[in-house]
Design an enzyme around this catalytic site. Structure first.
Site, PDB file in Angstrom:
ATOM      1  N   ARG A  89      75.852  56.384  20.106  1.00  8.68           N
ATOM      2  CA  ARG A  89      74.581  55.757  19.776  1.00  8.68           C
ATOM      3  C   ARG A  89      73.621  55.987  20.925  1.00  8.68           C
ATOM      4  O   ARG A  89      73.918  55.588  22.049  1.00  8.68           O
ATOM      5  CB  ARG A  89      74.757  54.247  19.632  1.00  8.68           C
ATOM      6  CG  ARG A  89      75.773  53.866  18.594  1.00  8.68           C
ATOM      7  CD  ARG A  89      76.172  52.406  18.791  1.00  8.68           C
ATOM      8  NE  ARG A  89      77.271  52.082  17.882  1.00  8.68           N
ATOM      9  CZ  ARG A  89      77.883  50.902  17.849  1.00  8.68           C
ATOM     10  NH1 ARG A  89      77.521  49.945  18.688  1.00  8.68           N
ATOM     11  NH2 ARG A  89      78.844  50.702  17.001  1.00  8.68           N
ATOM     12  N   ASP A 104      70.173  54.738  22.627  1.00  2.86           N
ATOM     13  CA  ASP A 104      69.387  53.503  22.576  1.00  2.86           C
ATOM     14  C   ASP A 104      67.954  53.783  22.155  1.00  2.86           C
ATOM     15  O   ASP A 104      67.494  54.928  22.185  1.00  2.86           O
ATOM     16  CB  ASP A 104      69.404  52.820  23.957  1.00  2.86           C
ATOM     17  CG  ASP A 104      70.778  52.275  24.303  1.00  2.86           C
ATOM     18  OD1 ASP A 104      71.357  51.560  23.459  1.00  2.86           O
ATOM     19  OD2 ASP A 104      71.279  52.570  25.413  1.00  2.86           O
ATOM     20  N   ARG A 145      71.228  55.390  32.959  1.00  7.74           N
ATOM     21  CA  ARG A 145      70.015  54.703  33.414  1.00  7.74           C
ATOM     22  C   ARG A 145      70.296  53.786  34.613  1.00  7.74           C
ATOM     23  O   ARG A 145      69.416  53.559  35.441  1.00  7.74           O
ATOM     24  CB  ARG A 145      69.404  53.915  32.251  1.00  7.74           C
ATOM     25  CG  ARG A 145      68.847  54.854  31.164  1.00  7.74           C
ATOM     26  CD  ARG A 145      68.640  54.165  29.833  1.00  7.74           C
ATOM     27  NE  ARG A 145      67.733  53.041  29.931  1.00  7.74           N
ATOM     28  CZ  ARG A 145      67.514  52.164  28.947  1.00  7.74           C
ATOM     29  NH1 ARG A 145      68.151  52.310  27.786  1.00  7.74           N
ATOM     30  NH2 ARG A 145      66.685  51.178  29.114  1.00  7.74           N
ATOM     31  N   TYR A 166      73.735  64.555  29.897  1.00 10.21           N
ATOM     32  CA  TYR A 166      72.443  63.861  29.813  1.00 10.21           C
ATOM     33  C   TYR A 166      71.538  64.346  30.947  1.00 10.21           C
ATOM     34  O   TYR A 166      72.015  64.748  32.013  1.00 10.21           O
ATOM     35  CB  TYR A 166      72.618  62.348  29.989  1.00 10.21           C
ATOM     36  CG  TYR A 166      73.025  61.580  28.749  1.00 10.21           C
ATOM     37  CD1 TYR A 166      72.069  61.105  27.868  1.00 10.21           C
ATOM     38  CD2 TYR A 166      74.370  61.312  28.494  1.00 10.21           C
ATOM     39  CE1 TYR A 166      72.437  60.377  26.742  1.00 10.21           C
ATOM     40  CE2 TYR A 166      74.747  60.581  27.364  1.00 10.21           C
ATOM     41  CZ  TYR A 166      73.775  60.115  26.495  1.00 10.21           C
ATOM     42  OH  TYR A 166      74.128  59.399  25.389  1.00 10.21           O
TER      43      TYR A 166
END
Lengths: 244, 244
Positions: free
Chosen positions: A50, A52, A197, A110
């Site tokens: 998933r 965000d 993050r 990422y």
């Protein structure tokens, strides 16, 4: 039964994240609606994970099962015609039935984009987090070197998480810098929620001189989210690729 | 009295063009509101030209006059803080009083972006016009060679225009091609409304085999908008720079 693998690119700005939720615009919801219209039956897509709300993707992967015969090229054109322009299917492949977008994933990459120039280009502002204050590249790089390897990431993920294990193996973590942007690239066998993050937020604290690089091992050991830096905004985060 | 020159970059997607109009969101309107808030008096900005609804800019120029003393660095930060993120002032310069953003302009450069891959990246879809059909690069280049020089552009501009002269001098017109994009770059001493978009629409007709390159001189001579190709969409057009 056929198993179709889709690779997806999306601008996450106007979506409430990947996961289907009633009453809001989600990536999974838009994708299932488009595919359902083509196949004329409801389907469930399974994403590699998933993303965000506000997170972007260049290489998200999802799969779905159908009994219908599918011409992958015609399906590819049709699904893009039915999806909003913020979501594009970049490839469609028929896979063996045991392929699962989440369970079969071996690694993900990422990127996190930090805009470093005082004026943020209007063509990039949705895709970057802007920090114009001084950041020391040397201490950031020193701190970044603690991340590759096998670690327990409790301190660097959402405080409440349902995952049994918080151990992940990071294969690569590094910064690429230009005059306008610092781009953090991280490749691992998996990620916990908010992990990238929170790592970036912690490395930014190091760059600002609020943390020393040598404090990183202690933060890992503490297994305490309070010890790491803040979670930087979603809009700078991009899911670049998923490897199988 | 002070004369301030602003260089601007904007994503024109959500604006009704440059020119101030009551009741709609325009670039000039947003800019005048932001500057008016800083100076605490109403001002009028003069752009180098009006960009149409949906057209983007990397180097639009505008000027305004004020009696107030201005610290250009502080003003630059303030105006960007008050503008929406789709508009950025990239530089602020104090100029002699006889500088005029439109009247002093000696040349402008526009780019038109044609997306050539079947799948349009969601990160580019607002800034390109997508044509996935075959286009012949050689005939397009042959036709493009007729545009540099001094010409009467009536056939290649809006049918109704208030300009006295339709003669413009094109200094440069050429295509740069990559696997994903064809970019048309044109530099001239001035442009009529829809001129770049009609030239590109005509060159696309050549690429599709619907016009021969040798027909271009006849289209110039006809001074008839009906003879040229269609006007391509605004979203692929970018005002790159204005020279003084």
């Amino acid at each position: 039964m056929r198993n179709l693998k889709l690779t997806l690119s999306y601008d996450g700005t106007s979506f409430h994240g990947w996961q289907l939720q009633p009453g809001v615009r989600t990536l999974q919801g838009e994708l299932e609606r488009a595919i359902g219209n083509i196949l004329d039956h409801e389907i469930t897509t399974h994403g590699s994970g998933r993303t965000d709300a506000g997170v972007h993707a260049q290489g998200q992967v999802a799969h779905f099962l159908t009994e219908k015969a599918i011409d992958t090229d015609a399906f590819h054109r049709s699904v893009n015609a039915l999806l909003p322009p913020e979501i594009r299917v970049t490839s469609v492949e028929e896979m063996p039935l045991d392929f699962h977008a989440r369970a079969s994933a071996r690694a993900k990459t990422y990127e996190y984009h930090v805009w470093r120039s005082t004026v943020v280009s209007p063509f990039h502002s949705r895709y970057v987090h802007s920090i114009w204050q001084h950041l020391d590249p040397d201490t950031v790089d020193q701190a970044t070197r603690y991340f590759p390897g096998r670690h327990e990431f409790t301190s660097f993920s959402a405080a409440a998480t349902s995952k049994k294990s918080h151990t992940r193996e990071v294969y690569e973590a590094q910064w690429e810098r230009s005059s306008e942007e610092w781009v953090f690239r991280i490749r691992a066998n998996g990620f916990l929620q908010y992990m990238v993050r929170t790592i970036v937020g912690t490395l930014i604290e190091v760059g600002r001189g609020k943390l020393n690089p040598e404090e990183i091992p202690g933060i890992f050991e503490a297994r305490d989210r309070q010890r790491a830096g803040p979670t930087v905004p979603a809009k700078g985060l991009h899911l670049v690729s998923v490897e199988y």
